[in-house]
Design an enzyme around this catalytic site. Structure first.
Site, PDB file in Angstrom:
ATOM      1  N   ASP A 128      55.384  39.878  30.827  1.00 23.78           N
ATOM      2  CA  ASP A 128      54.705  39.498  31.949  1.00 23.78           C
ATOM      3  C   ASP A 128      55.190  40.276  33.225  1.00 23.78           C
ATOM      4  O   ASP A 128      56.574  39.716  33.890  1.00 23.78           O
ATOM      5  CB  ASP A 128      54.881  38.058  32.028  1.00 23.78           C
ATOM      6  CG  ASP A 128      54.264  37.394  33.263  1.00 23.78           C
ATOM      7  OD1 ASP A 128      53.502  38.074  33.981  1.00 23.78           O
ATOM      8  OD2 ASP A 128      54.394  36.130  33.569  1.00 23.78           O
ATOM      9  N   HIS A 175      59.392  31.523  34.787  1.00 20.80           N
ATOM     10  CA  HIS A 175      59.066  30.507  33.788  1.00 20.80           C
ATOM     11  C   HIS A 175      59.658  31.354  32.460  1.00 20.80           C
ATOM     12  O   HIS A 175      60.064  32.257  32.441  1.00 20.80           O
ATOM     13  CB  HIS A 175      57.600  30.311  33.543  1.00 20.80           C
ATOM     14  CG  HIS A 175      56.635  31.722  33.583  1.00 20.80           C
ATOM     15  ND1 HIS A 175      56.703  32.590  32.535  1.00 20.80           N
ATOM     16  CD2 HIS A 175      56.286  32.692  34.676  1.00 20.80           C
ATOM     17  CE1 HIS A 175      55.882  33.642  32.665  1.00 20.80           C
ATOM     18  NE2 HIS A 175      55.645  33.677  33.836  1.00 20.80           N
ATOM     19  N   TYR A 223      54.006  35.855  50.726  1.00 19.81           N
ATOM     20  CA  TYR A 223      52.390  35.867  50.940  1.00 19.81           C
ATOM     21  C   TYR A 223      52.018  35.437  52.488  1.00 19.81           C
ATOM     22  O   TYR A 223      52.333  34.140  52.823  1.00 19.81           O
ATOM     23  CB  TYR A 223      51.554  34.870  50.063  1.00 19.81           C
ATOM     24  CG  TYR A 223      52.208  35.079  48.591  1.00 19.81           C
ATOM     25  CD1 TYR A 223      51.411  36.048  47.701  1.00 19.81           C
ATOM     26  CD2 TYR A 223      53.294  34.363  48.004  1.00 19.81           C
ATOM     27  CE1 TYR A 223      51.873  36.291  46.490  1.00 19.81           C
ATOM     28  CE2 TYR A 223      53.590  34.748  46.697  1.00 19.81           C
ATOM     29  CZ  TYR A 223      53.226  35.576  45.953  1.00 19.81           C
ATOM     30  OH  TYR A 223      53.510  35.795  44.620  1.00 19.81           O
ATOM     31  N   HIS A 258      55.026  29.504  44.777  1.00 19.84           N
ATOM     32  CA  HIS A 258      55.004  29.022  43.444  1.00 19.84           C
ATOM     33  C   HIS A 258      56.683  29.146  43.040  1.00 19.84           C
ATOM     34  O   HIS A 258      57.524  29.680  43.891  1.00 19.84           O
ATOM     35  CB  HIS A 258      54.279  30.148  42.531  1.00 19.84           C
ATOM     36  CG  HIS A 258      54.652  31.754  43.077  1.00 19.84           C
ATOM     37  ND1 HIS A 258      55.892  32.389  42.769  1.00 19.84           N
ATOM     38  CD2 HIS A 258      54.043  32.629  43.708  1.00 19.84           C
ATOM     39  CE1 HIS A 258      55.977  33.528  42.895  1.00 19.84           C
ATOM     40  NE2 HIS A 258      54.868  33.679  43.745  1.00 19.84           N
ATOM     41  N   ARG A 266      54.604  40.577  45.499  1.00 16.99           N
ATOM     42  CA  ARG A 266      55.282  39.843  44.352  1.00 16.99           C
ATOM     43  C   ARG A 266      55.972  41.173  43.431  1.00 16.99           C
ATOM     44  O   ARG A 266      55.188  41.995  43.321  1.00 16.99           O
ATOM     45  CB  ARG A 266      54.429  38.901  43.545  1.00 16.99           C
ATOM     46  CG  ARG A 266      55.097  38.170  42.502  1.00 16.99           C
ATOM     47  CD  ARG A 266      54.289  37.036  41.901  1.00 16.99           C
ATOM     48  NE  ARG A 266      53.496  37.260  41.149  1.00 16.99           N
ATOM     49  CZ  ARG A 266      52.043  37.132  41.687  1.00 16.99           C
ATOM     50  NH1 ARG A 266      51.954  36.572  42.798  1.00 16.99           N
ATOM     51  NH2 ARG A 266      50.939  37.516  40.882  1.00 16.99           N
ATOM     52  N   GLU A 272      58.048  41.155  39.682  1.00 16.83           N
ATOM     53  CA  GLU A 272      58.253  40.149  38.779  1.00 16.83           C
ATOM     54  C   GLU A 272      58.686  41.066  37.463  1.00 16.83           C
ATOM     55  O   GLU A 272      58.441  42.026  37.194  1.00 16.83           O
ATOM     56  CB  GLU A 272      57.023  39.457  38.203  1.00 16.83           C
ATOM     57  CG  GLU A 272      57.259  38.743  36.858  1.00 16.83           C
ATOM     58  CD  GLU A 272      55.917  38.073  36.551  1.00 16.83           C
ATOM     59  OE1 GLU A 272      56.218  37.047  35.489  1.00 16.83           O
ATOM     60  OE2 GLU A 272      54.773  38.416  36.785  1.00 16.83           O
ATOM     61  N   GLU A 326      60.398  36.167  39.590  1.00 15.66           N
ATOM     62  CA  GLU A 326      59.041  36.603  40.149  1.00 15.66           C
ATOM     63  C   GLU A 326      58.944  36.188  41.948  1.00 15.66           C
ATOM     64  O   GLU A 326      57.940  35.529  42.172  1.00 15.66           O
ATOM     65  CB  GLU A 326      57.791  36.382  39.599  1.00 15.66           C
ATOM     66  CG  GLU A 326      57.565  34.999  39.134  1.00 15.66           C
ATOM     67  CD  GLU A 326      56.507  34.810  38.178  1.00 15.66           C
ATOM     68  OE1 GLU A 326      55.529  35.221  38.690  1.00 15.66           O
ATOM     69  OE2 GLU A 326      56.596  34.263  36.785  1.00 15.66           O
ATOM     70  N   HIS A 343      53.283  31.520  29.426  1.00 12.58           N
ATOM     71  CA  HIS A 343      54.049  30.447  30.032  1.00 12.58           C
ATOM     72  C   HIS A 343      54.515  29.665  28.782  1.00 12.58           C
ATOM     73  O   HIS A 343      54.046  28.876  28.238  1.00 12.58           O
ATOM     74  CB  HIS A 343      53.157  29.782  31.068  1.00 12.58           C
ATOM     75  CG  HIS A 343      53.082  30.222  32.374  1.00 12.58           C
ATOM     76  ND1 HIS A 343      52.680  29.523  33.227  1.00 12.58           N
ATOM     77  CD2 HIS A 343      53.099  31.481  32.639  1.00 12.58           C
ATOM     78  CE1 HIS A 343      52.386  30.530  34.447  1.00 12.58           C
ATOM     79  NE2 HIS A 343      52.877  31.631  34.059  1.00 12.58           N
ATOM     80  N   ASP A 384      49.440  41.806  38.451  1.00 12.30           N
ATOM     81  CA  ASP A 384      50.371  40.867  37.541  1.00 12.30           C
ATOM     82  C   ASP A 384      49.415  41.022  36.345  1.00 12.30           C
ATOM     83  O   ASP A 384      48.650  40.755  35.907  1.00 12.30           O
ATOM     84  CB  ASP A 384      50.285  39.478  38.267  1.00 12.30           C
ATOM     85  CG  ASP A 384      51.136  38.521  37.457  1.00 12.30           C
ATOM     86  OD1 ASP A 384      51.539  38.958  36.066  1.00 12.30           O
ATOM     87  OD2 ASP A 384      51.598  37.451  37.754  1.00 12.30           O
ATOM     88  N   ASP A 424      26.523  33.157  16.710  1.00 13.68           N
ATOM     89  CA  ASP A 424      27.592  34.016  15.631  1.00 13.68           C
ATOM     90  C   ASP A 424      28.551  34.768  16.236  1.00 13.68           C
ATOM     91  O   ASP A 424      29.092  35.567  15.464  1.00 13.68           O
ATOM     92  CB  ASP A 424      26.878  34.546  14.502  1.00 13.68           C
ATOM     93  CG  ASP A 424      26.118  33.606  13.650  1.00 13.68           C
ATOM     94  OD1 ASP A 424      26.648  32.466  13.635  1.00 13.68           O
ATOM     95  OD2 ASP A 424      25.021  33.915  13.301  1.00 13.68           O
ATOM     96  N   HIS A 483      46.470  33.276  41.764  1.00  8.34           N
ATOM     97  CA  HIS A 483      45.757  33.510  40.567  1.00  8.34           C
ATOM     98  C   HIS A 483      44.490  34.045  40.778  1.00  8.34           C
ATOM     99  O   HIS A 483      43.439  33.819  40.289  1.00  8.34           O
ATOM    100  CB  HIS A 483      45.656  32.505  39.744  1.00  8.34           C
ATOM    101  CG  HIS A 483      46.922  31.903  39.041  1.00  8.34           C
ATOM    102  ND1 HIS A 483      47.356  30.693  38.539  1.00  8.34           N
ATOM    103  CD2 HIS A 483      48.212  32.383  39.105  1.00  8.34           C
ATOM    104  CE1 HIS A 483      48.602  30.546  38.117  1.00  8.34           C
ATOM    105  NE2 HIS A 483      49.257  31.726  38.256  1.00  8.34           N
TER     106      HIS A 483
END
Length: 501
Positions: free
Chosen positions: A335, A418, A449, A414, A467, A469, A445, A425, A324, A103, A307
């Protein structure tokens, strides 16, 4: 419009009319006051959040109605000239509650297409929109099917709006309990034929409604065809109204302020989880409901995991931290990504890579106009990154243009950004090849790396991941950076870190 079936169906119900209003009566110095309880914030119960005439904070009944009108107009336009099509029926189920065990529920988040057209926040509900082929002005009839009032469940889960509350909240034309959904759709099928059924049956949002009721409607074959409404929904959602822009600006402002406080909280040997908790706290205390997604809080070389959300390591002196994160405010997400030195000062190699990334980002932001698509911005980002990395000696100057682009993609695997909106996204069916339009919001962004085991790169750069963004509103003129208040220049960041208590 012919066959306003909800009125006919109402007359067939065993219980005519809406459920009784549920009130709490308070007595204070002999004065009796009654107020309606709803299953979500309302102007009557949360005047600090919602103004009279709004369904959700900042979004009025009129705007929700206009969204439905635009959806109908798009459908009618799609089938213009198809004489055999007489009507259109749209079905948007809500999300259902998910449980982590027995529950114990997970925090509920509403299905965004359902929310966009109704503003109703309760689980296990469904929006049904009826229109005919002549509705070029978007005329329609809207119905909500909602959970019935149930005192035993409300004792545990909180109040439900019920059928009368759903109408009071949203301004839809009629409301029924979800137990009446099957009968209503049977009645509609009896009254109509050659209609277009707009329902995303390929990815059902509500499994119980789908398997128990909606699959049968699809088998009845009174409809002319079944169409997925998602692409039309996303085309509408991609273009933000002034009210939506205001909410997204506030969401970005909250995230920006939270980032600054999180930077100040940073110290060598801080745990990534503590920075996560600090960001979450600072967003919530400013009014956000929750973080918009599990944040990336990556110290040192872990920033090279795009990620990375494990967020359980200690960040040592001399390392950068890449965060991020964003928040969700009244259904709209921010974002952002910022990278800063946990010690308070960038090293020389960190500065060089950081400024290279920042120059690329600023150049890409300037290109956020209706002359470019996201894919075209991505190509421009790779060209700019290749130039910066060549200047630093990370890419050999003698490399061919094609090799430089390949290597730029290696060091930034990447996309440049977006669409952003109710989902992080957002509007996933929108092509990145489409030209940007005014009132769209996107992210920009770029990153660099460099793995610590990449021996093609000079040692001083290895293990660094960066990064930056921001959230960008496309306008008729210059792009507007909604997250501009979040510091990203090296001098600004080091100034914030120097001011730590």
């Amino acid at each position: 419009m012919r066959n306003i079936s909800s009125k006919s169906f109402l007359s067939l119900r065993h219980i005519v009319g809406c459920c009784k209003v549920s009130c709490i009566t308070l007595s204070h110095w002999g004065i009796t006051t009654s107020f309606r309880r709803f299953g979500q914030p309302a102007s009557q119960t949360h005047p600090h959040l919602i103004a009279e005439g709004e369904v959700t904070p900042g979004i009025t009944r009129a705007e929700y109605h206009q969204r439905r009108c635009k959806l109908v107009q798009a459908a009618v336009k799609t089938f213009r000239g198809v004489k055999s099509v007489k009507d259109h029926l749209f079905i948007f189920p809500s999300s259902t509650t998910s449980y982590m065990t027995n529950d114990i529920p997970y925090p509920f988040r509403q299905n965004t297409d359902f929310l966009y057209f109704s503003g109703f926040l309760e689980p296990d509900s469904l929006l049904l929109i009826e229109a005919n082929h002549k509705s070029v002005d978007g005329a329609h009839v809207s119905h909500l099917f909602v959970p019935r009032r149930d005192p035993s469940r409300e004792l545990w889960d909180g109040p439900r709006s019920g059928t009368d509350g759903a109408i009071k909240l949203t301004g839809v034309d009629a409301s029924f309990t979800t137990g009446e959904l099957g009968k209503y759709l049977q009645y509609y099928n009896h009254q109509h034929k050659d209609y277009v059924l707009w329902y995303n049956h390929g990815r059902p949002v509500h499994a119980d409604f789908h398997h128990r009721i909606l699959e049968q409607v699809m088998k009845d074959q009174k409809h002319k065809c079944v169409e997925n409404p998602t692409m039309n929904c996303h085309k509408l959602r991609a273009l933000k109204s002034p009210a939506e822009v205001q909410l997204m600006q506030r969401s970005a402002d909250i995230a920006s302020e939270a980032f600054m406080e999180t930077m100040k909280f940073s110290r060598p040997m801080v745990n990534e989880a503590h920075l996560w908790a600090k960001m979450d706290f600072e967003c919530r205390i400013r009014g956000a409901e929750f973080l918009a997604y599990p944040p990336v809080v990556a110290g040192g070389t872990r920033a090279n995991i795009i990620h990375y959300i494990t967020n359980n390591q200690v960040i040592v002196d001399g390392d950068l931290v890449l965060m991020d994160a964003g928040c969700e405010l009244h259904g709209y997400a921010s974002d952002l990504t910022r990278t800063w030195p946990v010690s308070g000062k960038f090293t020389k190699p960190q500065k060089e890579l950081y400024n290279a990334t920042l120059r690329v980002q600023e150049a890409c932001i300037k290109l956020c106009t209706n002359q470019y698509s996201l894919d075209e911005l991505f190509h421009e980002m790779l060209l700019l990154l290749a130039e910066e990395l060549t200047h630093l000696g990370i890419i050999a100057a003698e490399s061919s243009p094609e090799e430089k682009l390949q290597l730029a993609r290696k060091f930034c695997p990447h996309h440049v950004g977006h669409y952003l909106g109710m989902d992080v996204h957002d509007t996933s069916t929108m092509s990145r090849k489409a030209k940007l339009k005014p009132n769209m919001v996107i992210t920009i962004e770029p990153g660099i790396y460099i793995r610590e085991d990449d021996f093609t790169v000079s040692p001083e750069y290895r293990g660094i991941g960066i990064r930056v963004e921001d959230n960008i509103l496309i306008t008729d003129s210059a792009p507007l950076n909604l997250s501009a208040s979040c510091p990203k220049e090296i001098e600004e960041i080091e100034g914030i870190m120097a001011a730590r208590a």
